[in-house]
Design a protein around this motif. Structure first.
Motif, PDB file in Angstrom:
ATOM      1  N   ASN A 280      12.168  18.975  -1.040  1.00 17.07           N
ATOM      2  CA  ASN A 280      11.491  18.182  -2.076  1.00 17.07           C
ATOM      3  C   ASN A 280      12.485  17.282  -2.791  1.00 17.07           C
ATOM      4  OD1 ASN A 280       9.199  17.354  -3.502  1.00 17.07           O
ATOM      5  ND2 ASN A 280       9.561  18.833  -5.143  1.00 17.07           N
ATOM      6  N   PHE A 281      13.381  16.674  -2.021  1.00 13.78           N
ATOM      7  CA  PHE A 281      14.428  15.840  -2.594  1.00 13.78           C
ATOM      8  C   PHE A 281      13.854  14.459  -2.913  1.00 13.78           C
ATOM      9  CE2 PHE A 281      18.061  12.936  -2.356  1.00 13.78           C
ATOM     10  CZ  PHE A 281      18.958  13.595  -3.180  1.00 13.78           C
ATOM     11  N   PRO A 282      14.040  13.973  -4.133  1.00 11.61           N
ATOM     12  CA  PRO A 282      13.455  12.678  -4.516  1.00 11.61           C
ATOM     13  C   PRO A 282      14.269  11.498  -4.003  1.00 11.61           C
ATOM     14  CG  PRO A 282      14.651  13.604  -6.370  1.00 11.61           C
ATOM     15  CD  PRO A 282      14.733  14.624  -5.265  1.00 11.61           C
ATOM     16  N   GLY A 283      14.252  11.300  -2.696  1.00  7.58           N
ATOM     17  CA  GLY A 283      15.010  10.216  -2.091  1.00  7.58           C
ATOM     18  C   GLY A 283      14.115   9.163  -1.478  1.00  7.58           C
ATOM     19  N   LEU A 284      14.740   8.238  -0.784  1.00  2.00           N
ATOM     20  CA  LEU A 284      14.010   7.104  -0.220  1.00  2.00           C
ATOM     21  C   LEU A 284      13.186   7.513   0.993  1.00  2.00           C
ATOM     22  CD1 LEU A 284      14.080   4.249  -1.366  1.00  2.00           C
ATOM     23  CD2 LEU A 284      15.645   3.606   0.467  1.00  2.00           C
ATOM     24  N   ALA A 285      13.691   8.472   1.766  1.00  2.13           N
ATOM     25  CA  ALA A 285      12.964   8.888   2.967  1.00  2.13           C
ATOM     26  C   ALA A 285      11.634   9.546   2.617  1.00  2.13           C
ATOM     27  CB  ALA A 285      13.830   9.844   3.792  1.00  2.13           C
ATOM     28  N   SER A 286      11.654  10.452   1.638  1.00  2.00           N
ATOM     29  CA  SER A 286      10.395  11.081   1.224  1.00  2.00           C
ATOM     30  C   SER A 286       9.467  10.061   0.578  1.00  2.00           C
ATOM     31  CB  SER A 286      10.680  12.224   0.244  1.00  2.00           C
ATOM     32  OG  SER A 286      11.375  11.751  -0.895  1.00  2.00           O
ATOM     33  N   LEU A 287      10.018   9.054  -0.081  1.00  5.79           N
ATOM     34  CA  LEU A 287       9.199   7.990  -0.653  1.00  5.79           C
ATOM     35  C   LEU A 287       8.461   7.217   0.439  1.00  5.79           C
ATOM     36  CD1 LEU A 287       8.437   6.421  -3.261  1.00  5.79           C
ATOM     37  CD2 LEU A 287      10.389   4.937  -2.800  1.00  5.79           C
ATOM     38  N   MET A 288       9.133   6.990   1.563  1.00  3.50           N
ATOM     39  CA  MET A 288       8.486   6.286   2.660  1.00  3.50           C
ATOM     40  C   MET A 288       7.362   7.124   3.273  1.00  3.50           C
ATOM     41  SD  MET A 288      10.169   4.379   5.969  1.00  3.50           S
ATOM     42  CE  MET A 288      10.514   5.863   6.894  1.00  3.50           C
ATOM     43  N   VAL A 289       7.565   8.434   3.347  1.00  2.66           N
ATOM     44  CA  VAL A 289       6.508   9.315   3.849  1.00  2.66           C
ATOM     45  C   VAL A 289       5.275   9.225   2.956  1.00  2.66           C
ATOM     46  CG1 VAL A 289       5.883  11.714   4.297  1.00  2.66           C
ATOM     47  CG2 VAL A 289       8.137  10.873   4.966  1.00  2.66           C
ATOM     48  N   ASN A 290       5.486   9.236   1.660  1.00  3.98           N
ATOM     49  CA  ASN A 290       4.358   9.103   0.726  1.00  3.98           C
ATOM     50  C   ASN A 290       3.682   7.748   0.879  1.00  3.98           C
ATOM     51  OD1 ASN A 290       5.032  11.627  -0.305  1.00  3.98           O
ATOM     52  ND2 ASN A 290       6.310  10.779  -1.935  1.00  3.98           N
ATOM     53  N   ALA A 291       4.463   6.709   1.148  1.00  7.85           N
ATOM     54  CA  ALA A 291       3.884   5.373   1.329  1.00  7.85           C
ATOM     55  C   ALA A 291       3.011   5.318   2.572  1.00  7.85           C
ATOM     56  CB  ALA A 291       4.996   4.329   1.413  1.00  7.85           C
ATOM     57  N   VAL A 292       3.417   5.991   3.635  1.00  2.00           N
ATOM     58  CA  VAL A 292       2.594   6.038   4.850  1.00  2.00           C
ATOM     59  C   VAL A 292       1.290   6.764   4.568  1.00  2.00           C
ATOM     60  CG1 VAL A 292       2.465   6.943   7.204  1.00  2.00           C
ATOM     61  CG2 VAL A 292       4.576   5.888   6.390  1.00  2.00           C
ATOM     62  N   THR A 293       1.365   7.870   3.855  1.00  2.00           N
ATOM     63  CA  THR A 293       0.165   8.662   3.559  1.00  2.00           C
ATOM     64  C   THR A 293      -0.834   7.873   2.721  1.00  2.00           C
ATOM     65  OG1 THR A 293       1.523  10.669   3.592  1.00  2.00           O
ATOM     66  CG2 THR A 293      -0.659  10.830   2.590  1.00  2.00           C
ATOM     67  N   SER A 294      -0.345   7.111   1.757  1.00  2.00           N
ATOM     68  CA  SER A 294      -1.230   6.372   0.856  1.00  2.00           C
ATOM     69  C   SER A 294      -1.509   4.938   1.315  1.00  2.00           C
ATOM     70  CB  SER A 294      -0.625   6.339  -0.549  1.00  2.00           C
ATOM     71  OG  SER A 294       0.638   5.698  -0.535  1.00  2.00           O
ATOM     72  N   ARG A 295      -0.978   4.565   2.486  1.00  2.00           N
ATOM     73  CA  ARG A 295      -1.151   3.203   3.029  1.00  2.00           C
ATOM     74  C   ARG A 295      -0.618   2.143   2.063  1.00  2.00           C
ATOM     75  NH1 ARG A 295      -2.302   6.665   5.983  1.00  2.00           N
ATOM     76  NH2 ARG A 295      -3.902   6.741   7.603  1.00  2.00           N
ATOM     77  N   ASP A 296       0.463   2.463   1.392  1.00  2.00           N
ATOM     78  CA  ASP A 296       1.090   1.528   0.456  1.00  2.00           C
ATOM     79  C   ASP A 296       2.048   0.637   1.253  1.00  2.00           C
ATOM     80  OD1 ASP A 296       2.106   0.198  -1.696  1.00  2.00           O
ATOM     81  OD2 ASP A 296       2.497   1.993  -2.899  1.00  2.00           O
ATOM     82  N   MET A 297       1.507  -0.440   1.836  1.00  2.00           N
ATOM     83  CA  MET A 297       2.258  -1.245   2.789  1.00  2.00           C
ATOM     84  C   MET A 297       3.502  -1.915   2.198  1.00  2.00           C
ATOM     85  SD  MET A 297       0.850  -0.525   5.456  1.00  2.00           S
ATOM     86  CE  MET A 297      -0.651   0.315   5.930  1.00  2.00           C
ATOM     87  N   PRO A 298       3.436  -2.535   1.019  1.00  2.73           N
ATOM     88  CA  PRO A 298       4.660  -3.149   0.486  1.00  2.73           C
ATOM     89  C   PRO A 298       5.799  -2.142   0.313  1.00  2.73           C
ATOM     90  CG  PRO A 298       2.749  -3.952  -0.703  1.00  2.73           C
ATOM     91  CD  PRO A 298       2.265  -2.835   0.156  1.00  2.73           C
ATOM     92  N   LEU A 299       5.475  -0.948  -0.157  1.00  2.00           N
ATOM     93  CA  LEU A 299       6.494   0.083  -0.343  1.00  2.00           C
ATOM     94  C   LEU A 299       7.013   0.574   1.001  1.00  2.00           C
ATOM     95  CD1 LEU A 299       8.068   1.841  -2.294  1.00  2.00           C
ATOM     96  CD2 LEU A 299       6.145   3.445  -2.318  1.00  2.00           C
ATOM     97  N   LEU A 300       6.117   0.800   1.943  1.00  4.54           N
ATOM     98  CA  LEU A 300       6.510   1.251   3.283  1.00  4.54           C
ATOM     99  C   LEU A 300       7.409   0.232   3.967  1.00  4.54           C
ATOM    100  CD1 LEU A 300       6.311   2.954   5.881  1.00  4.54           C
ATOM    101  CD2 LEU A 300       4.104   1.849   6.324  1.00  4.54           C
ATOM    102  N   GLN A 301       7.015  -1.019   3.931  1.00  4.11           N
ATOM    103  CA  GLN A 301       7.792  -2.066   4.599  1.00  4.11           C
ATOM    104  C   GLN A 301       9.164  -2.240   3.958  1.00  4.11           C
ATOM    105  OE1 GLN A 301       4.951  -5.158   4.016  1.00  4.11           O
ATOM    106  NE2 GLN A 301       3.681  -4.571   5.762  1.00  4.11           N
ATOM    107  N   SER A 302       9.229  -2.135   2.647  1.00 10.41           N
ATOM    108  CA  SER A 302      10.515  -2.283   1.961  1.00 10.41           C
ATOM    109  C   SER A 302      11.463  -1.139   2.308  1.00 10.41           C
ATOM    110  CB  SER A 302      10.300  -2.348   0.453  1.00 10.41           C
ATOM    111  OG  SER A 302       9.485  -3.455   0.104  1.00 10.41           O
ATOM    112  N   CYS A 303      10.953   0.088   2.329  1.00  8.32           N
ATOM    113  CA  CYS A 303      11.788   1.239   2.699  1.00  8.32           C
ATOM    114  C   CYS A 303      12.300   1.095   4.126  1.00  8.32           C
ATOM    115  CB  CYS A 303      11.007   2.538   2.541  1.00  8.32           C
ATOM    116  SG  CYS A 303      10.622   2.993   0.834  1.00  8.32           S
TER     117      CYS A 303
END
Length: 331
Positions: A280-303
Motif C-alpha cells: 500500500n505504498f503511495p507511489g506513482l505505480a499504484s497511482l497508475m493502477v488506480n487510474a486504470v481502474t477509474s478510467r482516468d485517462m489524463p492521469l494514466l497517460q501522464s504516469c
C-alpha cells in the motif's frame, strides 16, 4: 600501464569534438522514441474498455448526462485533435485535469512522485553497490565455492517473482519477528527514521529483484574481460591483480555493466506496481493502477509517459557513460 594495451588513449580536442555529434544523435533518437511512445500510450489508453464519463457519473446516469459530460471532457472530439492537445499540454508541463479527482494531474503526481523517487533512489544505491560487489567477487573466483554459492543465490532470486519475495518478507519480518510494519505508511510529517523503517520491506523486496540480474550481468562482463590477453600479459609483468581489475578490466566492462544497471533500475519506477500494491505504498505505480481502474485517462497517460521517459533517460545516460569510459565504443 602495461605494454600500452590497457591504457585508454588520451583525450584530445578533436576526439572530444567527435563526441558532440554522437551524443546529440543519441538525444534526438531518444526524443523521437519518446514521441512514438506517446502515440502508443494515447492509442492504447483509448482502447481500454469502459467510458470515463460513465465511470464518473455512475451507472444511474442518463445517456444525456453522459453525453454532456463527454462533451465537457472533450471526449467527443476527434482522436487526432485530442492527441495534439494532450501532447501540447505534456510539452508545456500541463497534462490536464483528472477526470475523477477534478484537479490538475500535475498536482496529483507531485504528491506521489517524491515517494517513488525516494523508494527508487534508496533501492538503486543499495542494489548497485551489492551488484558490483557480488558480480566482481563471483567473476574473480570463477569455479570456486564462492562463485557457486553466489550463482545459486542470484539464480534463485531471478526465478522468484517480486510478489513472492514481498509476501515472504511480510511473513518473516512483520508477522513472525514483528520488526517491520507490513504497510508502508509514508506521510509528509514523518521523520526520516520512521520513513526508512516504513520503507524497509518495499526496499528489501525491490532490491532482491533488481540486484540479482545486475550482479549476473556484471559477472558476465567482468569474466569476459578477465579472459582477454591483456590481463594475462599484465599478470606476467607483475601488475597487482586488484589494479588490473579496477583500472583496466572495469573500464572495458563498463559498457554492458552500465546498460544492465540502467535496465534494472528503470524497473524501479514502472515495474514496482506489485510491490507498491502489496505494501500500500503511495507511489506513482499504484497511482497508475488506480487510474486504470477509474478510467482516468489524463492521469494514466501522464504516469505512463513519466515511466517511459525515465526508462529512455536511464538508457541514454548509460550509453553516454559507456562511450565516455570506453573509447572503442565511439566507433
Amino acid at each position: 600501464m602495461v605494454g600500452g594495451l590497457m591504457s585508454a588513449p588520451a583525450e584530445t580536442p578533436s576526439s572530444m569534438a567527435k563526441l558532440a555529434p554522437l551524443i546529440i544523435k543519441r538525444v534526438l533518437s531518444s526524443l523521437l522514441t519518446l514521441f512514438l511512445v506517446s502515440l502508443v500510450i494515447f492509442t492504447v489508453s483509448g482502447l481500454l474498455p469502459g467510458d470515463a464519463a460513465q465511470e464518473v457519473l455512475g451507472q444511474s446516469a442518463t445517456p444525456e448526462q453522459v453525453a454532456a459530460l463527454r462533451h465537457e471532457m472533450g471526449l467527443d472530439r476527434p482522436a487526432h485533435l485530442r492527441y495534439v492537445t494532450w501532447l501540447g499540454g505534456i510539452v508545456r508541463g500541463d497534462p490536464g485535469m483528472s477526470y475523477v479527482a477534478n484537479m490538475p494531474v500535475s498536482q496529483i503526481i507531485s504528491d506521489r512522485l517524491p515517494n517513488s523517487l525516494t523508494l527508487a533512489g534508496i533501492t538503486a544505491v543499495i542494489s548497485t553497490v551489492l551488484a558490483l560487489i557480488i558480480g566482481i567477487s563471483s567473476a574473480i573466483n570463477r569455479g570456486g565455492r564462492l562463485d557457486s554459492a553466489l550463482n545459486v543465490t542470484t539464480l534463485s532470486l531471478v526465478a522468484m517473482p517480486e510478489f513472492l519475495i514481498a509476501t515472504l518478507g511480510v511473513l518473516i519480518f512483520s508477522v513472525k519477528l514483528l520488526w517491520l510494519p507490513s504497510i508502508a505508511m509514508v506521510t509528509p510529517e514523518a521523520g526520516w527514521s520512521a520513513m526508512l523503517r516504513s520503507m524497509a520491506l518495499p526496499v528489501f523486496s525491490l532490491t532482491c529483484v533488481v540486484v540479482a540480474q545486475m550482479a549476473r550481468m556484471t559477472r558476465a562482463a567482468v569474466a569476459d574481460q578477465l579472459d582477454r590477453p591483456y590481463v594475462e600479459m599484465a599478470r606476467l609483468k607483475g601488475v597487482p591483480f586488484s589494479r588490473i581489475v579496477l583500472f583496466h578490466v572495469m573500464p572495458n566492462a563498463v559498457g554492458p555493466v552500465v546498460n544492465a544497471m540502467a535496465l534494472s533500475l528503470s524497473y524501479l519506477m514502472g515495474g514496482a506496481i506489485i510491490v507498491e500494491t502489496i505494501f500500500n505504498f503511495p507511489g506513482l505505480a499504484s497511482l497508475m493502477v488506480n487510474a486504470v481502474t477509474s478510467r482516468d485517462m489524463p492521469l494514466l497517460q501522464s504516469c505512463a509517459m513519466i515511466f517511459c521517459a525515465t526508462y529512455l533517460a536511464l538508457m541514454l545516460v548509460a550509453d553516454i557513460v559507456a562511450i565516455l569510459a570506453n573509447p572503442r565504443l565511439r566507433a
